[in-house]
Design a protein around this motif. Structure first.
Motif, PDB file in Angstrom:
ATOM      1  N   GLU A   1      29.403  10.384  49.783  1.00 28.13           N
ATOM      2  CA  GLU A   1      29.248  10.476  48.654  1.00 28.13           C
ATOM      3  C   GLU A   1      27.585  10.562  48.376  1.00 28.13           C
ATOM      4  OE1 GLU A   1      32.754   7.966  46.406  1.00 28.13           O
ATOM      5  OE2 GLU A   1      31.628   7.236  47.071  1.00 28.13           O
ATOM      6  N   LYS A   2      27.327   9.385  49.352  1.00 32.04           N
ATOM      7  CA  LYS A   2      25.670   8.970  49.411  1.00 32.04           C
ATOM      8  C   LYS A   2      24.651  10.717  50.181  1.00 32.04           C
ATOM      9  CE  LYS A   2      21.845   6.227  50.502  1.00 32.04           C
ATOM     10  NZ  LYS A   2      21.287   4.346  51.001  1.00 32.04           N
ATOM     11  N   GLU A   3      25.422  10.746  51.186  1.00 30.46           N
ATOM     12  CA  GLU A   3      24.059  11.469  51.883  1.00 30.46           C
ATOM     13  C   GLU A   3      25.077  13.019  52.379  1.00 30.46           C
ATOM     14  OE1 GLU A   3      21.563  10.766  52.656  1.00 30.46           O
ATOM     15  OE2 GLU A   3      21.775   8.480  53.393  1.00 30.46           O
ATOM     16  N   ILE A   4      26.087  13.221  51.590  1.00 33.12           N
ATOM     17  CA  ILE A   4      26.973  14.729  52.337  1.00 33.12           C
ATOM     18  C   ILE A   4      27.297  15.773  50.422  1.00 33.12           C
ATOM     19  CG2 ILE A   4      28.919  16.213  52.829  1.00 33.12           C
ATOM     20  CD1 ILE A   4      29.306  13.757  54.652  1.00 33.12           C
TER      21      ILE A   4
ATOM     22  N   GLY B   1      26.786  21.616  48.073  1.00 34.09           N
ATOM     23  CA  GLY B   1      26.485  23.106  47.413  1.00 34.09           C
ATOM     24  C   GLY B   1      25.155  23.590  47.663  1.00 34.09           C
ATOM     25  N   GLU B   2      24.198  23.181  48.076  1.00 34.70           N
ATOM     26  CA  GLU B   2      22.659  23.476  48.783  1.00 34.70           C
ATOM     27  C   GLU B   2      22.464  24.338  49.817  1.00 34.70           C
ATOM     28  OE1 GLU B   2      18.073  22.187  49.291  1.00 34.70           O
ATOM     29  OE2 GLU B   2      19.361  21.035  48.043  1.00 34.70           O
ATOM     30  N   TYR B   3      23.300  23.194  50.628  1.00 37.20           N
ATOM     31  CA  TYR B   3      23.676  23.802  51.976  1.00 37.20           C
ATOM     32  C   TYR B   3      24.403  24.880  51.759  1.00 37.20           C
ATOM     33  CZ  TYR B   3      20.877  19.917  54.384  1.00 37.20           C
ATOM     34  OH  TYR B   3      19.738  19.869  54.995  1.00 37.20           O
TER      35      TYR B   3
ATOM     36  N   MET C   1      33.636  32.530  54.086  1.00 32.22           N
ATOM     37  CA  MET C   1      33.597  32.491  52.177  1.00 32.22           C
ATOM     38  C   MET C   1      33.643  31.520  52.410  1.00 32.22           C
ATOM     39  SD  MET C   1      36.833  33.515  51.236  1.00 32.22           S
ATOM     40  CE  MET C   1      38.107  32.477  51.512  1.00 32.22           C
ATOM     41  N   GLY C   2      34.344  29.827  53.262  1.00 33.63           N
ATOM     42  CA  GLY C   2      33.941  29.197  53.442  1.00 33.63           C
ATOM     43  C   GLY C   2      32.967  28.001  54.415  1.00 33.63           C
ATOM     44  N   ILE C   3      33.242  26.409  54.401  1.00 33.96           N
ATOM     45  CA  ILE C   3      32.964  25.959  55.705  1.00 33.96           C
ATOM     46  C   ILE C   3      31.631  26.402  55.952  1.00 33.96           C
ATOM     47  CG2 ILE C   3      34.861  24.509  56.048  1.00 33.96           C
ATOM     48  CD1 ILE C   3      35.376  26.654  58.665  1.00 33.96           C
ATOM     49  N   ARG C   4      30.746  26.903  54.778  1.00 36.01           N
ATOM     50  CA  ARG C   4      29.384  27.308  55.611  1.00 36.01           C
ATOM     51  C   ARG C   4      28.495  26.714  55.652  1.00 36.01           C
ATOM     52  NH1 ARG C   4      28.497  32.153  52.743  1.00 36.01           N
ATOM     53  NH2 ARG C   4      26.150  32.250  52.188  1.00 36.01           N
TER      54      ARG C   4
ATOM     55  N   ILE D   1      33.036  29.197  38.268  1.00 36.89           N
ATOM     56  CA  ILE D   1      31.039  29.590  38.048  1.00 36.89           C
ATOM     57  C   ILE D   1      30.842  27.991  39.928  1.00 36.89           C
ATOM     58  CG2 ILE D   1      29.001  28.457  36.856  1.00 36.89           C
ATOM     59  CD1 ILE D   1      31.209  31.070  36.227  1.00 36.89           C
ATOM     60  N   LYS D   2      29.629  28.214  39.829  1.00 41.00           N
ATOM     61  CA  LYS D   2      29.342  27.547  41.367  1.00 41.00           C
ATOM     62  C   LYS D   2      28.319  26.014  40.716  1.00 41.00           C
ATOM     63  CE  LYS D   2      29.403  30.530  44.975  1.00 41.00           C
ATOM     64  NZ  LYS D   2      28.647  31.286  45.846  1.00 41.00           N
ATOM     65  N   ASP D   3      28.771  26.333  39.594  1.00 37.47           N
ATOM     66  CA  ASP D   3      28.087  25.112  38.629  1.00 37.47           C
ATOM     67  C   ASP D   3      28.872  23.493  38.770  1.00 37.47           C
ATOM     68  OD1 ASP D   3      25.341  26.231  38.285  1.00 37.47           O
ATOM     69  OD2 ASP D   3      25.786  26.600  36.488  1.00 37.47           O
TER      70      ASP D   3
END
Length: 378
Positions: A21-24, A29-31, A201-204, A343-345
């Motif tokens: 919750e705090k670090e990840i 989303g940015e990573y 596609m995922g786990i990027r 939407i990615k938001d």
């Protein structure tokens, strides 16, 4: 039967959830958008003791039981499935061949690398062999006190960031599973080339690359078990790791479910929250049922393993059911969010993209059903 977690399990689960919750979660989303490997978070995982969850106590690790490991994998996936994949692939997959087939010296050498905060990669899949793993082409030719490896591995998690590999090759392809042999390989050995990072596609946030071996010299002291034992080592390793893939699917589903519940309470339609509509309520109820059932299958598979009982079928139960649950729950979460879910938001589209791989890697869910049917009909 006792469904109560031990004090240690509760503590480790809380540590992993707090870290998620705090670090990840705030930066996942940015990573994901940048398709960037999160080294900073990986280093923090090591600092808090979550990067070495698979290291036995006698080799300098925490010596966690399988259920505790599953709880941590679930909670890390709650924050980001890519990061959880990095930890699980290193600790609870790549390390398994050493755990299953390694001698004391090999275990000490391998786990020392992990205790330094470095990563490992499990090298089985090839461009021409995925589900049919016995048809692998990477060759191992004995020359004195060394084996010479030649071949290519595909879709290898942690390939570009690992310092040590566990590699499966064959002494004779015509022998299929009887010719398979397993090795520990230093990732920096001459002749190893890492391909480009796959655009997934995922786990990027997870690093996935091709690895090429060209006349790579591996000391015989790095062979795990004897010649011909590699297939057994491989299958036992996958059995051990599958419940943890299922646990990650549960973590993704839990995150999507909680997001959907909160959104349904806040989003109004026709003058009242959509959570008051039975159609939405039934979707949320099904999510809760399937997540809890998945978690129980994970924990039963882990329990059977810890008790020294056969757990292959239960591991496949967990992987297949939880993998399918992850996909269904995240899809329904997107549906509850409606247009905003696309939407990615909002986080649910990422959960849906991340969930799909849970039905594919570490043995597709169709392969799990082959394993299950084989056990039923044997």
């Amino acid at each position: 039967m006792d469904f109560k977690y031990t004090e240690e399990q509760e503590v480790m689960r809380a540590v992993a959830r707090k870290f998620s919750e705090k670090e990840i979660a705030p930066v996942a989303g940015e990573y994901d958008e940048k398709d960037e490997f999160p080294w900073e978070i990986v280093h923090k995982l090591h600092e808090v003791g979550l990067l070495t969850i698979g290291v036995p106590e006698e080799y300098g690790g925490p010596g966690l039981d399988p259920i505790t490991q599953a709880l941590i994998a679930e909670e890390l996936a709650f924050g980001d499935a890519g990061l959880s994949t990095t930890v699980v692939a290193s600790n609870l997959l790549a390390a398994n061949p050493v755990l299953v087939g390694g001698n004391d010296d090999q275990k000490r050498r391998f786990y020392n690398v992990m205790n330094e905060g470095k990563l490992a990669a499990f090298c089985l899949t090839e461009p021409g062999s995925g589900s049919d793993a016995a048809s692998l082409s990477t060759s191992a030719r004995r020359e004195g006190d060394y084996y010479i490896l030649n071949g290519t591995k595909q879709f290898i998690t942690n390939a570009g960031v690992a310092d040590i590999f566990t590699v499966f090759a064959t002494t004779d392809k015509s022998l299929r599973h009887k010719g398979v042999i397993a090795f520990m390989v230093d990732a920096h050995t001459p002749g190893i080339t890492i391909g480009k990072k796959e655009n997934k596609m995922g786990i990027r946030t997870s690093d996935t690359c091709q690895i090429s071996f060209e006349d790579v010299k591996v000391p015989i002291t790095n062979r795990l078990g004897e010649e011909g034992e590699g297939w057994t080592i491989c299958m036992k390793s996958l059995d051990i790791s599958r419940p943890f893939i299922a646990a990650m699917a549960v973590g993704i589903a839990q995150a999507a479910y909680e997001a959907a519940v909160n959104y349904a309470k806040e989003r109004a339609a026709f003058g009242k929250p959509i959570a008051t509509f039975q159609a939405v309520q039934f979707m949320l109820a099904d999510m809760a049922i399937e997540i809890e059932a998945s978690r129980l299958l994970v924990h039963k598979a882990c329990y059977l393993r810890e008790q020294g009982q056969p757990f292959t079928q239960m591991a496949s139960f967990a992987k297949a059911f939880a993998g399918d649950t992850g996909m269904k729950v995240t899809t329904d979460a997107v549906q509850i969010f409606g247009g905003y879910g696309y939407i990615k938001d909002y986080p649910v589209e990422k959960y849906m993209r991340d969930a799909k791989i849970m039905q594919i890697y570490e043995g597709t869910n169709q392969i799990q059903r082959v394993v299950i049917a084989s056990n039923i009909l044997r």
